[in-house]
Every structure is written in structure tokens, then in C-alpha cells.
Design an enzyme around this catalytic site. Structure first.
Site, short mmCIF file in Angstrom:
data_model
loop_
_atom_site.label_atom_id
_atom_site.label_comp_id
_atom_site.label_asym_id
_atom_site.label_seq_id
_atom_site.Cartn_x
_atom_site.Cartn_y
_atom_site.Cartn_z
N ARG A 38 0.83 -1.22 0.00
CA ARG A 38 0.00 0.00 0.00
C ARG A 38 0.86 1.26 0.00
NH1 ARG A 38 -4.72 -2.21 4.06
NH2 ARG A 38 -6.20 -2.82 2.45
N LYS A 203 -16.14 -15.39 5.36
CA LYS A 203 -17.59 -15.29 5.56
C LYS A 203 -18.34 -15.03 4.27
CE LYS A 203 -17.48 -13.67 10.36
NZ LYS A 203 -17.91 -12.60 11.28
N GLY A 356 -7.07 -7.00 0.71
CA GLY A 356 -5.78 -7.12 1.38
C GLY A 356 -5.32 -8.54 1.56
N GLY A 380 -12.58 -3.73 0.95
CA GLY A 380 -13.94 -3.32 1.31
C GLY A 380 -14.53 -2.34 0.32
#
Length: 407
Positions: A38, A203, A356, A380
Site C-alpha cells: 500500500r 464469511k 488485502g 472493502g
């Protein structure tokens, strides 16, 4: 339409203080940066502004401190690494908007760069109270003449250094954010076919919106990671002690039925790598996906499935991958992720690695960034865009303009 970096520079940034919101949220072990991806992605915009003579003031967060200073989340190691990558010293302020920040910014010469301490050390950054957030944003804005939004990993957050500052200062979209949005538009509006989406991670609930939105756009969806066990359970299979979201079984069943109706292929593993415990000492073995022992937990897709998934990616012209296929941090459960990554390197078209965990996985497994078409810095944010949601940190830039230069 928001201003881009070139347009802002044309307004005249030499000698001006430009506040840049970067995403420098890197993993640390103590003070050692274990993946500087990043930071490297943030360098081009910062360097472009510095080369244009701007006094560049970088703001960013690291981790999730509780709105107050915490040495474990200091950006000091990041300032050192950023300076190494820029080839020039980066001045570091030990606070966010206090005496140190003001002194460091006042001491900048044209073309020099400073990094302020973790913005999340101030409770106003993430506050849900509009006034508290705006107050902190005003203090940040007082340090600059213009604002550049270049932290794609946070543009889905309505936070002071992402959203509120852009309402105060003349603002523009950084090159990193612009590139990310351009790639995501290709994935959602004009994908070249065949278009394959690979979804993993722990998830299924984190990916529901993406599945829902891309079911009608992608030709194939390949499912792996912990989320696969909710799909297997929806088909009536035993999943043992594997990660399972019981409350999502009916939703997943609906997706499987809908995919069949519209002719989209959802691929699920036919074999699973399981163990009876989680850890480095776990004894891994391969079992059929429809015969996971009650005492075992699934930790990776099996070799047959890995081969099937790699074959499904052959010939694809557009691929989006978010989420590892297994617990890649442990060698026994990394092969599924490795197989997908290897297949992506041969895609003759656009291959996008989002998130990530996926980016960390490919680097840990020995792949280089340039083997892939695009590595997103914002998991996200990418997912929310692909769900069709508005990203506040992007939308707010459309509301600001620079008229007649920066004064």
C-alpha cells in the site's frame, strides 16, 4: 465530475500545501512492515505533487486505535519506508493536528513531503457525530490549501480525512483512486467475456452483495475459502466443524437456484483439505466435499478442485478475485490459493486481485505484483463498488471544484 490530479496541478500547486489522504494501513510486526504494497501504491501521486513543487502533507491511518494515541499503531515506521521509496526524507509529525503537525507543515519547503501521525488517534476521524467529525476535518484543512483523495481503501468510509475535508478544501481525485475506479467500471459496466469471478475468504455474509450484483454480469462464479461451507450445507452436505453461517443458508440456496435459472455457472469444490485441529501441527488430508467427517474442519479447497478452478480460468478475458481459497498462511492449506493465483497470471485480458488478504497471499506465495493486471488496494471499497453502492469519499469529490486557481 471530480477534478483529476493533472487538472489540480494545472491550477497551480507550486508552493501550495496539498493534503493527501493516502492508504498506508500496512501490516506490522512490532515496528517491522511485513507488506509495503500500500505504501508503494501511494508513492506515484505523492511524487507527482512533490515534483510539481507542492508542499505535500500526507494523512493516513493504521489499524484501529480507540480514538487516542497508541504507540502500537504509530505511523513512524511508515514515514521511514515512504522516505526510502521516495528517495527523500519524509518529515514526521508526532500528532495529527497539534503543535507538531503545525510545526512540521510550516517547515516544509517546495517539493517536500510530511506525514502526520495516525489520524485515528483523534476520535473526530471516525466519529458518527457530524459536528465532531467536521470539527476535526476543519483542523486538518487548516494545514492545507487543497486536498487530494488517494486512499482507495477508505473511500467507502464517511470519515473526516476522507469525506469532510473534501467539503472544505478545493479537492481532486488522486491517480490511485482514479485507476481503481476505472478498473471497477470495467468489471461492472463493460467486462470483456468470458468473465469469471473468484470469491473466497472466511464469511459468505461479506460477499452477499457482490454475489447478488454480479450474478447477472459474470459468466462463472468460483467459490472457495471458509464461505464455501455455507454453500455445501445449503446442498445438504455435512461440513463437520468447518466455518458455517447458518443464517445465510437460505440466501445461498436462493443464489444457487437463481444462477441455474439464468445460466450462470457457480463452481463449488469437489474435494476439501481438512484437519482435526487448526494450527501448524495439524495433520491435513483430502476428503470429498460431500463427505467431510463430523470431527474435521475444512481449511482449503482440494487438489482436484484447484485443478478444476484453474481450468475454469483458462480463456477468461476478465477475472475478479477476492479472498483466498484456504488458510494460505499455513503451507498445508495454501495450495488452492496458489493454483488460483498461478492461473490468474496466464489470463489474456484483465485480471484483478481485490482485497488485502488476496494481495498478501500472492506476495507470500512468491508472486510479484506485475504478474497480474491490477492489484486493488481496497478490499472493502472494491466490494461495495461491485455491490452497486455509492462510495462517500468518491461521491463528495463531485461536489467540489477549483475556480480560478488555488489563490
Amino acid at each position: 465530475m471530480s477534478l483529476n490530479l493533472t487538472q489540480l496541478i494545472e491550477q497551480g500547486v507550486a508552493g501550495k500545501r496539498v493534503l493527501v489522504r493516502s492508504d498506508l494501513n500496512v501490516p506490522l510486526e512490532g515496528t517491522t512492515i511485513t507488506d509495503d504494497g500500500r505504501i508503494r501504491a501511494s508513492v506515484p501521486t505523492i511524487k507527482t505533487l512533490a515534483d510539481a513543487g507542492a508542499k505535500v502533507v500526507v494523512v493516513a491511518h493504521l489499524g484501529r486505535p480507540k480514538g487516542e494515541p497508541d504507540p502500537a499503531y504509530s505511523l513512524a515506521p511508515v514515514a521511514t519506508r515512504l522516505g526510502e521509496l521516495l528517495g527523500a526524507e519524509v518529515a514526521f509529525a508526532t500528532d495529527t493536528v497539534g503543535d507538531s503537525a503545525r510545526s512540521v507543515v510550516d517547515g516544509l519547503g517546495d517539493g517536500q513531503v510530511a506525514l502526520l501521525e495516525n489520524v485515528r488517534f483523534n476520535a473526530g476521524e471516525t466519529s458518527k457525530d457530524d459536528i465532531e467529525r467536521a470539527t476535526f476535518a476543519a483542523e486538518l484543512a487548516a494545514l492545507a490549501d487543497a486536498f487530494v483523495s488517494d486512499g482507495f481503501g477508505v473511500v467507502h468510509r464517511k470519515q473526516a480525512s476522507v469525506y469532510d475535508v473534501a467539503k472544505i478544501l478545493p479537492s481532486a481525485q488522486g491517480d490511485l483512486v482514479a485507476t481503481e475506479i476505472e478498473v471497477l467500471k470495467r468489471l461492472t459496466e463493460t467486462p470483456e467475456r468470458p468473465y469469471v469471478v473468484v470469491l473466497g475468504g472466511s464469511k459468505v455474509s461479506d460477499k452477499l452483495g457482490v454475489i447478488d450484483n454480479l450474478l447477472g454480469k459474470a459468466d462463472k462464479l468460483l467459490i472457495g475459502g471458509g464461505m464455501v461451507f455455507t454453500f455445501l450445507k445449503a446442498q445438504g452436505y455435512e461440513v463437520g466443524q468447518s466455518l458455517l453461517e447458518e443464517d445465510q443458508i437460505l440466501t445461498v440456496l436462493g443464489y444457487l437456484e437463481r444462477a441455474e435459472e439464468i445460466g450462470v455457472e457457480i463452481l463449488l469444490p469437489t474435494d476439501i483439505v481438512v484437519a482435526d485441529s487448526f494450527g501448524d501441527e495439524a495433520s491435513a488430508r483430502v476428503v470429498p466435499a460431500n463427505a467431510i467427517p463430523a470431527e474435521s474442519l475444512g481449511l482449503d479447497i482440494g487438489p482436484e478442485s484447484a485443478q478444476t478452478y484453474a481450468a475454469a480460468l483458462e480463456g477468461a478475458k476478465t477475472v475478479f478475485w477476492n479472498g483466498p481459497m484456504g488458510v494460505f498462511e499455513q503451507a498445508a492449506f495454501a495450495e488452492g490459493t496458489r493454483a488460483v493465483a498461478q492461473a490468474l497470471t496466464t489470463v489474456d485480458g484483465l485480471s484483478v486481485v481485490g482485497g488485502g488478504d488476496s494481495a498478501a497471499a500472492i506476495r507470500q506465495l512468491g508472486f510479484s505484483d506485475d504478474q497480474f493486471g491490477h492489484i486493488s488496494t481496497g478490499g472493502g471499497a472494491s466490494l461495495e463498488y461491485l455491490e452497486g453502492k455509492t462510495l462517500p469519499g468518491v461521491a463528495v469529490l463531485d461536489e467540489t471544484t477549483v475556480v480560478g486557481g488555488l489563490g
